[in-house]
Motif scaffolding. Structure first.
Motif, short mmCIF file in Angstrom:
data_model
loop_
_atom_site.label_atom_id
_atom_site.label_comp_id
_atom_site.label_asym_id
_atom_site.label_seq_id
_atom_site.Cartn_x
_atom_site.Cartn_y
_atom_site.Cartn_z
N MET A 51 9.60 8.73 5.04
CA MET A 51 10.65 9.68 4.96
C MET A 51 10.34 10.86 5.67
SD MET A 51 13.13 10.87 1.75
CE MET A 51 14.48 9.78 2.14
N LEU A 52 11.03 11.58 6.47
CA LEU A 52 10.62 12.95 7.04
C LEU A 52 11.56 13.86 6.43
CD1 LEU A 52 9.97 11.39 10.58
CD2 LEU A 52 8.44 11.60 9.00
N ASP A 53 11.09 14.95 7.06
CA ASP A 53 11.97 16.42 6.53
C ASP A 53 13.30 16.22 6.78
OD1 ASP A 53 9.44 17.45 5.95
OD2 ASP A 53 9.06 18.53 7.84
N VAL A 88 0.92 -1.18 -0.01
CA VAL A 88 -0.05 -0.04 -0.08
C VAL A 88 0.76 1.26 -0.10
CG1 VAL A 88 -1.76 1.38 1.43
CG2 VAL A 88 -1.81 -1.15 1.05
N ARG A 89 0.68 2.18 -0.97
CA ARG A 89 1.20 3.62 -0.87
C ARG A 89 0.35 4.60 -0.46
NH1 ARG A 89 2.57 4.32 -6.37
NH2 ARG A 89 0.97 5.88 -6.39
N GLY A 90 0.51 5.10 0.68
CA GLY A 90 -0.48 6.04 1.13
C GLY A 90 -1.90 5.29 1.42
N ASN A 91 -2.96 5.55 0.93
CA ASN A 91 -4.23 4.67 0.92
C ASN A 91 -4.58 3.87 -0.17
OD1 ASN A 91 -4.47 5.97 3.64
ND2 ASN A 91 -5.35 7.82 2.65
N THR A 92 -3.38 3.79 -1.11
CA THR A 92 -3.86 3.03 -2.43
C THR A 92 -3.14 1.71 -2.41
OG1 THR A 92 -4.10 5.34 -3.39
CG2 THR A 92 -3.80 3.13 -4.87
N ASP A 135 5.19 10.11 0.15
CA ASP A 135 3.92 8.98 0.71
C ASP A 135 4.69 7.81 1.68
OD1 ASP A 135 1.95 10.00 -0.73
OD2 ASP A 135 2.29 9.15 -2.54
N PRO A 136 3.66 7.40 2.72
CA PRO A 136 4.46 6.29 3.33
C PRO A 136 4.08 5.03 2.49
CG PRO A 136 2.18 7.01 4.51
CD PRO A 136 2.80 7.97 3.18
#
Length: 286
Positions: free
Chosen positions: A147-149, A95-99, A128-129
């Motif tokens: 990945m964060l800032d 799943v990527r994001g909600n997809t 995207d997570p």
């Protein structure tokens, strides 16, 4: 039914690849130890243990295990989701994001009745997570990548790189933390925590209150991607942060350059003001 079998002989599937289910195998172990259990389930499990032994699995203690690996090269980022030594073959989904998304590639190997699978996923959007789910009849395992800032600091200073986790995860049995650095496609293990903190590189340690990575006396070659791996037996979370360490010499040069630029602008402004006043005086005389 059990004859003179020992507890070890009846436990061929206990904490193993589970030709029988987890609960069924627990019944066998408890029954062999003289505890209560269901004879029907135990009998089924016994037959499966014979099958397991026939395929040379019961002679060794083999546990299923799972992992999520993150790789970065100059051209791509990729996730690899692993299921080792399972029965039956697991189902792996992404799943990527909600997809829901299809896997990029898959590799499979067999060792007798046991399956080992690797499912690959290209990271096309770091905003995207990504989630990997491994499905088996008797258990589920999940992993997350995020990945964060970007962080930045100057040479010689210190910094704390945060790690995302939940209090429920931190209190789970088998909880562990591993920090690694990916720099120029070379991965270095920096520190870990599994009830006790361990440091493997100088100038680094894990803050046991929040599992952030503490870096001291920063150097330009500390720049790179820092990965925090939070794991329990049923869950893994990978959090990536990029750190950019500025050379103190470059920083000083930038500051001096800005100051010189500001001085020039002030001087130009003063010159324009003087010229404007002179022009006004000439107009008044005329």
């Amino acid at each position: 039914m059990y004859g003179n079998k020992s507890r070890e002989q009846w436990s061929c599937s206990w904490r193993s690849v589970a030709i029988a289910s987890w609960n069924c195998c627990r019944v066998v172990v408890n029954r062999a130890a003289g505890k209560a259990g269901s004879p029907r389930k135990a009998g089924d499990c016994c037959r499966l243990c014979v099958y397991c032994k026939h395929h040379s699995v019961s002679s060794r203690t083999v546990s299923s295990y799972y992992a999520l690996e993150y790789r970065k090269t100059d051209t791509e980022r990729m996730l690899k989701c692993y299921a080792f030594l399972t029965y039956p073959a697991p189902r792996i989904s992404w799943v990527r994001g909600n997809t829901s998304i299809p896997e990029t590639d898959r590799k499979e190997a067999r060792d007798g009745v046991l399956y080992s699978l690797r499912s690959d996923q290209n990271i096309i959007n770091t905003a995207d997570p990504y989630y990997c789910h491994i499905h088996l009849p008797h258990e589920e395992w999940a992993a997350e990548w995020k990945m964060l800032d970007q962080l930045s600091n100057v040479e010689g200073s210190s910094i704390a790189i945060p790690c995302e986790y939940s209090s429920n995860t931190a209190n789970s049995e088998g909880f562990s933390v591993v920090w690694t650095l990916n720099r120029n496609a070379v991965i270095s293990v920096l520190a870990s925590f599994n009830g006790t903190s361990h440091s493997y590189q100088p100038r680094v340690h894990i803050n046991q209150s929040d599992f952030s990575l503490m870096l001291h006396d920063l150097a330009p070659n500390d720049s790179g991607e820092y990965l925090c791996n939070i794991s329990t037996p049923h869950y893994t979370k990978l959090t990536v942060r990029t750190l950019q360490v500025e050379n103190s010499g470059n920083t000083n040069e930038i500051v001096v350059g800005v100051m010189i630029g500001a001085a020039i602008l002030v001087a130009v402004g003063v010159g324009v003001g003087v010229l404007f006043r002179k022009c006004r005086r000439k107009e008044e005389i005329i």
